[in-house]
Enzyme design. Structure first.
Site, PDB file in Angstrom:
ATOM      1  N   ASP A 221      -4.577   6.570   0.180  1.00 36.59           N
ATOM      2  CA  ASP A 221      -3.361   7.370   0.142  1.00 36.59           C
ATOM      3  C   ASP A 221      -3.428   8.586   1.057  1.00 36.59           C
ATOM      4  OD1 ASP A 221      -0.815   8.226  -0.821  1.00 36.59           O
ATOM      5  OD2 ASP A 221      -1.824   9.617  -2.173  1.00 36.59           O
TER       6      ASP A 221
ATOM      7  N   ARG B 141      15.738  11.578   6.058  1.00 34.54           N
ATOM      8  CA  ARG B 141      15.884  12.964   6.521  1.00 34.54           C
ATOM      9  C   ARG B 141      15.476  13.111   7.972  1.00 34.54           C
ATOM     10  NH1 ARG B 141      11.353  15.902   4.095  1.00 34.54           N
ATOM     11  NH2 ARG B 141      10.348  15.048   5.962  1.00 34.54           N
TER      12      ARG B 141
ATOM     13  N   LEU C 176       7.439   1.308   0.977  1.00 33.01           N
ATOM     14  CA  LEU C 176       7.240   0.558  -0.249  1.00 33.01           C
ATOM     15  C   LEU C 176       5.784   0.653  -0.706  1.00 33.01           C
ATOM     16  CD1 LEU C 176       9.203  -2.663   0.788  1.00 33.01           C
ATOM     17  CD2 LEU C 176       9.987  -0.927  -0.836  1.00 33.01           C
TER      18      LEU C 176
ATOM     19  N   LYS D 250       1.674   4.098   6.270  1.00 32.64           N
ATOM     20  CA  LYS D 250       0.266   3.804   6.042  1.00 32.64           C
ATOM     21  C   LYS D 250       0.046   3.507   4.552  1.00 32.64           C
ATOM     22  CE  LYS D 250      -0.142   7.492   3.676  1.00 32.64           C
ATOM     23  NZ  LYS D 250      -0.419   7.361   2.230  1.00 32.64           N
TER      24      LYS D 250
END
Length: 354
Positions: free
Chosen positions: A183, A24, A77, A100
């Site tokens: 995360d 996008r 990934l 990251k």
């Protein structure tokens, strides 16, 4: 590169939620041409390629690395694949945009930096938090002296119930490397050190918790990865750390995927200076004034960097701008993440100053 001054031919590796976001954002740059998509899922790969007008889907990313017409790849990934596939791409002569965390350990991150530097290739970690208009505006205010000497900061991304699909790769250490800190905590960490203008951390005291996830609580809906209902939840769903910088300044970092807190989702940073302080979101300045204490809400506007990190990467590859995410800073962030987990595992402060 066929037309180095005008066009970058890119291949996107991974068609999950992040890969779709990359597609996008690349569409917004006139000089970006996505020529292929790599995705192992025979259902998702062709569907995403068709949705975003990508002319070719392949199941094996190595096919794309062998193509002479691919100038750069973007990697979206699971964490454990970041470093090895980025290394393959660099050795194949491709520029790389890597999500990251940069790797799952500082040694691999350092190797990536060395490989990119030696080969004269562009490698950028997609630390998107520093591209936000609020962050760019806050950075400008700091540079202008609005806070005086900044000596302490608190930074956090905490969710009440935002574990990315319990049983997915996110919640398995062998695939993710870490949990909430890897995360989302990494965003708060990178953003804060970027604002402070210092990534030289000399000591880290960290603590991690895995309390709600193992009970099946706090699940979110993020991601399209496969779910293994038998997988053990063995990553952190909450983490905290105290960082001491070489300058003598300090940072408190907090992250959570799941915690019983008032806000459903808080993602912000607070800086403390001798002349004032600021916090966002929304961006507000606090400082003493002639007529008492001043509380001012500041309009957040992009400064000099395109808020679209993918568009910025394309400009970096074209040589139009310098990377807003220097590799040395990304490696420093990885070293800090390593130290947080090492401190949590040992119960001791970890020194990073030699």
């Amino acid at each position: 590169m066929s037309s180095p001054s005008t066009t970058v031919n890119l291949a996107v590796i991974g068609a999950g939620a992040i890969g779709i976001a990359q597609l996008r954002d690349l569409k917004a740059h006139a000089s970006a041409r996505v020529v292929a998509l790599a995705e192992t899922s025979a259902e998702r790969g062709p569907a995403v390629a068709a949705q975003w007008g990508v002319p070719e889907w392949v199941p094996d990313y190595r096919t794309l690395l062998a193509r002479a017409d691919v100038d750069a790849v973007t990697i979206a990934l699971p964490n454990h694949l970041h470093a090895p596939i980025a290394l393959e791409a660099l050795r194949a002569g491709k520029h790389v945009l890597l999500e990251k965390p940069m790797a799952t350990n500082a040694s691999d991150a350092t190797e990536l930096m060395h490989e990119a530097t030696t080969r004269g290739l562009k490698l950028m970690v997609g630390q998107n938090a520093r591209f936000a208009p609020e962050v760019q505006t806050a950075r400008r205010l700091i540079a202008e002296g609005a806070l005086g000497e900044v000596y302490h900061a608190k930074t956090a991304w905490t969710r009440r119930a935002g574990i990315p699909r319990i049983g997915s790769w996110f919640t398995q250490k062998k695939f993710a490397g870490g949990g909430s800190c890897y995360d989302i905590g990494v965003h708060g960490l990178d953003r804060c050190l970027h604002l402070m203008g210092e990534f030289d951390v000399v000591s880290v005291s960290g603590q991690t918790y895995s309390k709600l996830g193992p009970l099946g609580q706090g699940a979110g809906t993020w991601g399209h990865g496969d779910i293994d209902p038998t997988a053990v939840f063995d990553v952190d769903d909450l983490a905290v750390a105290l960082l001491k910088l070489r300058s003598g300044r300090s940072v408190l970092l907090e992250s959570s995927w799941a915690a019983h807190q008032e806000d459903a989702d808080f993602n912000g940073t607070q800086l403390f200076g001798t002349a004032g302080g600021l916090i966002f979101p929304p961006l507000r300045l606090f400082r003493p004034g002639k007529y008492g204490y001043s509380r001012e809400q500041v309009e957040a506007t992009p400064d000099f960097v395109n808020p679209n990190r993918m568009a910025h990467f394309v400009d970096v590859v074209l040589g139009r701008v310098e990377s807003y995410v220097p590799l040395a800073e990304s490696v420093a962030v990885q070293r800090i993440l390593d130290a947080i987990y090492a401190s949590a595992a040992t119960g001791r402060e970890v020194r990073l100053d030699g």
